[in-house]
Motif scaffolding. Structure first.
Motif, PDB file in Angstrom:
ATOM      1  N   LYS A 255       0.852  -1.183   0.000  1.00 32.47           N
ATOM      2  CA  LYS A 255       0.000   0.000   0.000  1.00 32.47           C
ATOM      3  C   LYS A 255       0.890   1.236   0.000  1.00 32.47           C
ATOM      4  O   LYS A 255       1.966   1.235   0.619  1.00 32.47           O
ATOM      5  CB  LYS A 255      -0.922   0.011   1.223  1.00 32.47           C
ATOM      6  CG  LYS A 255      -1.998  -1.065   1.194  1.00 32.47           C
ATOM      7  CD  LYS A 255      -2.874  -0.968   2.430  1.00 32.47           C
ATOM      8  CE  LYS A 255      -4.075  -1.920   2.336  1.00 32.47           C
ATOM      9  NZ  LYS A 255      -3.672  -3.332   2.371  1.00 32.47           N
ATOM     10  N   LEU A 256       0.473   2.270  -0.690  1.00 32.83           N
ATOM     11  CA  LEU A 256       1.246   3.510  -0.743  1.00 32.83           C
ATOM     12  C   LEU A 256       0.790   4.427   0.392  1.00 32.83           C
ATOM     13  O   LEU A 256      -0.385   4.815   0.457  1.00 32.83           O
ATOM     14  CB  LEU A 256       1.047   4.205  -2.100  1.00 32.83           C
ATOM     15  CG  LEU A 256       1.489   3.404  -3.329  1.00 32.83           C
ATOM     16  CD1 LEU A 256       1.277   4.222  -4.594  1.00 32.83           C
ATOM     17  CD2 LEU A 256       2.948   2.966  -3.209  1.00 32.83           C
ATOM     18  N   LEU A 257       1.724   4.744   1.279  1.00 32.02           N
ATOM     19  CA  LEU A 257       1.439   5.571   2.442  1.00 32.02           C
ATOM     20  C   LEU A 257       2.355   6.784   2.442  1.00 32.02           C
ATOM     21  O   LEU A 257       3.532   6.693   2.097  1.00 32.02           O
ATOM     22  CB  LEU A 257       1.645   4.761   3.726  1.00 32.02           C
ATOM     23  CG  LEU A 257       0.820   3.464   3.844  1.00 32.02           C
ATOM     24  CD1 LEU A 257       1.232   2.691   5.079  1.00 32.02           C
ATOM     25  CD2 LEU A 257      -0.668   3.783   3.881  1.00 32.02           C
ATOM     26  N   TRP A 258       1.816   7.930   2.849  1.00 31.30           N
ATOM     27  CA  TRP A 258       2.626   9.151   2.927  1.00 31.30           C
ATOM     28  C   TRP A 258       2.176   9.970   4.125  1.00 31.30           C
ATOM     29  O   TRP A 258       1.078   9.804   4.640  1.00 31.30           O
ATOM     30  CB  TRP A 258       2.539   9.965   1.638  1.00 31.30           C
ATOM     31  CG  TRP A 258       1.163  10.441   1.256  1.00 31.30           C
ATOM     32  CD1 TRP A 258       0.105   9.675   0.850  1.00 31.30           C
ATOM     33  CD2 TRP A 258       0.692  11.783   1.254  1.00 31.30           C
ATOM     34  NE1 TRP A 258      -0.982  10.451   0.589  1.00 31.30           N
ATOM     35  CE2 TRP A 258      -0.665  11.758   0.808  1.00 31.30           C
ATOM     36  CE3 TRP A 258       1.264  13.021   1.540  1.00 31.30           C
ATOM     37  CZ2 TRP A 258      -1.430  12.908   0.678  1.00 31.30           C
ATOM     38  CZ3 TRP A 258       0.501  14.173   1.409  1.00 31.30           C
ATOM     39  CH2 TRP A 258      -0.831  14.115   0.978  1.00 31.30           C
ATOM     40  N   SER A 259       3.053  10.840   4.576  1.00 32.04           N
ATOM     41  CA  SER A 259       2.782  11.661   5.763  1.00 32.04           C
ATOM     42  C   SER A 259       1.892  12.839   5.379  1.00 32.04           C
ATOM     43  O   SER A 259       2.364  13.832   4.825  1.00 32.04           O
ATOM     44  CB  SER A 259       4.097  12.166   6.375  1.00 32.04           C
ATOM     45  OG  SER A 259       4.907  11.080   6.783  1.00 32.04           O
TER      46      SER A 259
END
Length: 433
Positions: A255-259
């Protein structure tokens, strides 16, 4: 601030139905689709194909055919061509319709009916003086390229209980990888569909046979795309997730996660893979994210990801919700379309530096973007550094081009440097320094 260019660009054509999808059919033929739906509004549903050319001053779009689809609006589509066949798949309500696309070269006094019998849903173009020189026959009799769309299989791709709807369809790009997996697809292509039930379904293409369901999203799918160089498929949905899949194995990779900014929530809106121009054989993933709920006053983002590592490489803030994205076939440029102002913006892919801004290109939100390709020898992009076609529910097809940016030849730059050093030396000698 990026320069804004309006001269010689703008409206290419206007149709009599809202537009939702756009694809290049050949290097110089653009296909658009849309419609007014199944209600009795008098607004048609279907496709139109236009041939693009350039007269030395501006782009020209000439209607080639119009194909009506009865009560079924065309919300999404994808095209595929190989050395022998061309295909079109289109989302029509809960189903995906396959069309065989036949290329036909006609003499000036011929039309579709004279060579193919009755085509009740097909309207061919009128004769025009805007036919490119390259299709003029040796005997100087004018020739014109047209198309016949032959409906084939139709399959149901979404099973939402309340209102089933196919929202997106994509065809895999990398035949070499697929050709090694005979048990999945003998001809090397896979089709992916996503809809209101949140399930990504994979199909043999063009056989239209169901292969596997990818279940991870809890809400409707917003977008899908296949990577050019490997076996990746990306899916995004209204549950806020962006998932990279290994579509050969039917497995989730990551999964693509970012802050995200504190106290805010963003949803992925659109996704497109593109080749990395500076690293041949590698892909980058470009994503649009919009703020949700209380965060709507915040900026949206155009993001550049490296899918193999799942890392966010670059991001640029845009002060409006985003609606559409396209990546040029060589990976050099990315275009985005906005939601409220109907604007179109063009970015250099590797740096996400904005080089073109067309404010108010459409009177309503941009529903689709498509670059004129540079890998096809029959394209018309040589007149500009880049050109992108945009569509909207305002029924308009527009084009926006980036003029070649003037640069100083290397020999002139070197000469100036040498001359500057020489004059500096003379000045120092004169002053006794």
């Amino acid at each position: 601030m990026a320069p804004t260019y309006r001269a010689k660009d703008g409206l290419l054509a206007k149709v009599n139905f809202p537009l939702y999808t756009v694809q290049m059919l050949t290097g110089r033929h653009i296909l658009v689709g849309g419609g007014g739906g199944s209600s009795k509004t008098g607004v048609a549903n279907g496709f139109e194909v236009f041939e693009l050319s350039h007269d030395g001053k501006k782009f020209i779009a000439e209607e080639v055919i119009r194909h009506e689809t009865g009560p079924c609006v065309v919300m999404n589509c994808s095209t595929h061509s190989d050395t022998k066949h061309s295909y079109l798949v289109a989302g029509q309500e809960s189903h995906c319709q396959l069309y065989h696309v036949r290329n036909v070269v006609l003499n000036e006094n011929e039309n579709i009916e004279t060579i193919n019998g009755e085509q009740p849903n097909l309207r061919h173009r009128k004769n025009s003086k805007a036919i490119p020189k390259e299709i003029v026959a040796n005997n100087k009799q004018m020739k014109k390229l047209t198309f016949i769309l032959q409906a084939s299989d139709s399959i149901q791709t979404d099973y939402n209980k309340e209102e089933p709807l196919q929202r997106v369809v994509r065809i895999s790009k990398n035949g070499k990888i697929m050709a090694t997996v005979v048990r999945i697809s003998k001809n090397g292509k896979i089709m992916a569909t996503g809809g209101a039930d949140g399930i990504v379904r994979l199909w043999k293409f063009p056989a239209m046979e169901h292969l596997i369901d990818l279940k991870a999203h809890t809400k409707e799918i917003d977008d899908l795309d296949f990577s050019l160089h490997d076996n990746y498929l990306v899916s995004i949905a209204k549950d806020g997730q962006a998932i990279i899949w290994d579509f050969l194995r039917g497995k989730e990779v990551r999964k693509l996660l970012w802050s995200q900014p504190e106290g805010s929530k963003f949803l992925y809106k659109r996704c497109r893979f593109g080749p990395i121009e500076e690293e041949k054989g590698q892909s980058a993933l470009y994503m649009l994210t919009n703020p949700l709920g209380l965060a709507r006053k915040q900026n949206s983002y155009l993001q550049r990801w490296f899918p193999h590592e799942g890392t966010l490489n670059k991001a640029v803030a845009i002060d409006e919700s985003l609606a559409a994205i396209a990546v040029r076939d060589d990976g050099r440029f990315v275009a985005v379309g906005t939601m409220f102002s109907g604007s179109v913006q063009l970015y250099i892919a590797f740096s996400l530096q904005k080089v073109l801004h067309i404010s108010g290109a459409h009177s309503m939100f941009v529903t689709g973007l498509e670059f004129l390709p540079v890998s096809n020898k029959h394209t018309v992009t040589s007149v500009a550094e880049a050109a992108v076609v945009s569509i909207s529910v305002d029924n308009q097809i527009c084009i926006h081009s980036l003029p070649y940016r003037t640069t100083v030849p290397t020999w002139i730059a070197i000469s100036v440097i040498v001359l500057t050093l020489f004059l500096t030396f003379l000045l120092c000698a004169y002053l006794g320094i």
